[in-house]
Scaffold this motif. Structure first.
Motif, PDB file in Angstrom:
ATOM      1  N   TRP A 223       0.898   4.279  -2.703  1.00  0.00           N
ATOM      2  CA  TRP A 223       0.673   5.684  -2.358  1.00  0.00           C
ATOM      3  C   TRP A 223       1.870   6.575  -2.670  1.00  0.00           C
ATOM      4  O   TRP A 223       1.701   7.700  -3.147  1.00  0.00           O
ATOM      5  CB  TRP A 223       0.343   5.800  -0.868  1.00  0.00           C
ATOM      6  CG  TRP A 223      -1.006   5.276  -0.500  1.00  0.00           C
ATOM      7  CD1 TRP A 223      -2.019   4.935  -1.344  1.00  0.00           C
ATOM      8  CD2 TRP A 223      -1.504   5.039   0.823  1.00  0.00           C
ATOM      9  NE1 TRP A 223      -3.106   4.488  -0.640  1.00  0.00           N
ATOM     10  CE2 TRP A 223      -2.830   4.551   0.700  1.00  0.00           C
ATOM     11  CE3 TRP A 223      -0.963   5.190   2.099  1.00  0.00           C
ATOM     12  CZ2 TRP A 223      -3.605   4.213   1.796  1.00  0.00           C
ATOM     13  CZ3 TRP A 223      -1.730   4.855   3.187  1.00  0.00           C
ATOM     14  CH2 TRP A 223      -3.037   4.369   3.047  1.00  0.00           C
ATOM     15  N   LEU A 224       3.059   6.085  -2.361  1.00  0.00           N
ATOM     16  CA  LEU A 224       4.258   6.925  -2.414  1.00  0.00           C
ATOM     17  C   LEU A 224       5.131   6.659  -3.630  1.00  0.00           C
ATOM     18  O   LEU A 224       6.104   7.387  -3.849  1.00  0.00           O
ATOM     19  CB  LEU A 224       5.090   6.738  -1.138  1.00  0.00           C
ATOM     20  CG  LEU A 224       4.366   7.035   0.174  1.00  0.00           C
ATOM     21  CD1 LEU A 224       5.255   6.683   1.365  1.00  0.00           C
ATOM     22  CD2 LEU A 224       3.949   8.495   0.239  1.00  0.00           C
TER      23      LEU A 224
ATOM     24  N   PRO B 193       8.691   5.001   0.399  1.00  0.00           N
ATOM     25  CA  PRO B 193       7.946   3.929   1.067  1.00  0.00           C
ATOM     26  C   PRO B 193       8.819   3.091   1.996  1.00  0.00           C
ATOM     27  O   PRO B 193       8.339   2.589   3.025  1.00  0.00           O
ATOM     28  CB  PRO B 193       7.401   3.090  -0.093  1.00  0.00           C
ATOM     29  CG  PRO B 193       8.293   3.390  -1.244  1.00  0.00           C
ATOM     30  CD  PRO B 193       8.712   4.812  -1.069  1.00  0.00           C
TER      31      PRO B 193
ATOM     32  N   ILE C 207       0.835  -1.204   0.000  1.00  0.00           N
ATOM     33  CA  ILE C 207       0.000   0.000   0.000  1.00  0.00           C
ATOM     34  C   ILE C 207       0.868   1.252   0.000  1.00  0.00           C
ATOM     35  O   ILE C 207       0.582   2.230  -0.706  1.00  0.00           O
ATOM     36  CB  ILE C 207      -0.941  -0.009   1.215  1.00  0.00           C
ATOM     37  CG1 ILE C 207      -1.858  -1.236   1.151  1.00  0.00           C
ATOM     38  CG2 ILE C 207      -1.756   1.269   1.288  1.00  0.00           C
ATOM     39  CD1 ILE C 207      -2.753  -1.397   2.363  1.00  0.00           C
ATOM     40  N   LEU C 208       1.929   1.235   0.791  1.00  0.00           N
ATOM     41  CA  LEU C 208       2.832   2.392   0.829  1.00  0.00           C
ATOM     42  C   LEU C 208       3.474   2.622  -0.532  1.00  0.00           C
ATOM     43  O   LEU C 208       3.646   3.771  -0.957  1.00  0.00           O
ATOM     44  CB  LEU C 208       3.912   2.171   1.892  1.00  0.00           C
ATOM     45  CG  LEU C 208       3.438   2.166   3.347  1.00  0.00           C
ATOM     46  CD1 LEU C 208       4.589   1.824   4.284  1.00  0.00           C
ATOM     47  CD2 LEU C 208       2.841   3.518   3.730  1.00  0.00           C
TER      48      LEU C 208
END
Length: 252
Positions: free
Chosen positions: A112-113, A119, A108-109
């Motif tokens: 998102w990043l 991340p 997920i990180l």
């Protein structure tokens, strides 16, 4: 006693390495599955500069994540002790965060990043944050009630109670959290490199070595990671012993 313990540890390590070498010479497993310790050391020697460069990338992120996560964790623990509202709203998040492993957030990180250092750093911070917050918060809550009452009678305000009584009494618990975080931080950085599409670092090197069926290089990277983890843990342990010099050795 520490010297005797170190000698025993070295003797145990030597025995494990000799047994491992004997197993490989006996042909128990092929070298691409279980390389001999001598082959691992040879690979580490041959690729020394490259291995050190990848190690520096991993350990730089691990150290930055450790420092940032520890700072956030300490500040959050203090906030929880001083604010009833923070306890009502943040404690459920803290407990839920411990129930859901931070490693599970790695994909997920990355989503998102994006790929890169961000991340990896954020996941390392999260892994460090939880044990530091929980241990320091527990230590702050367990301050001697009689000492706190006596200090209040003598005119101490909440700030003085926190920094002169509660915090020093909680240093052994904080040290426990920091030692755990020192072990987890390098592991989190490597896993972040696996999932975050890193272009350098020990995690990247291990993925590359696996793809090239270079098991000896994978083990060399693991050995480097283990040595750094031990050294980092010892450094943090020495720091916590100085921080809580008054505490019994068995509590540190």
């Amino acid at each position: 006693m520490r010297g005797i313990g170190s000698l025993r540890g070295l003797a145990t390590l030597a025995g494990v390495l000799l047994g491992w070498e004997a197993l490989t010479w006996a042909g128990v497993a092929p070298s691409y599955v279980l390389p001999a310790p001598s082959a691992v050391l040879a690979a580490a020697w041959d690729l020394g500069p490259e291995l050190l460069a990848h190690a520096a990338a991993t350990f730089g992120v691990a150290l930055a994540g450790f420092l940032l996560g520890a700072a956030i964790g300490i500040a959050n623990a203090v906030t929880l002790v001083r604010s009833a509202a923070a306890r009502r709203w943040l404690l459920p998040l803290l407990i839920g965060g411990q129930a859901a492993p931070a490693f599970a957030l790695a994909p997920i990180l990355t989503l998102w990043l994006g790929f890169g250092v961000a991340p990896i750093l954020v996941m390392t911070v999260l892994v460090v944050y939880f044990p530091v917050t929980a241990s320091f918060y527990d230590g702050l809550r367990r301050a001697d009630a009689d000492l706190l009452a006596m200090a209040r009678v003598m005119g101490a305000d909440d700030r003085a109670l926190l920094w002169r009584l509660r915090a020093p009494a909680a240093y052994p618990e904080l040290g426990s959290g920091l030692r755990l975080a020192a072990v987890f931080a390098p592991i989190a950085a490597v896993i972040g490199e696996w999932t975050g599409g890193a272009s350098q670092g020990l995690g990247y090197l291990m993925e590359w070595a696996n793809g090239m069926v270079r098991a000896e290089l994978t083990f060399a990277a693991l050995l480097t990671l283990a040595l750094f983890g031990v050294a980092f843990h010892r450094a943090v342990s020495a720091l916590t012993r100085r921080l809580a010099f008054w505490a019994p050795e068995s509590t540190l």
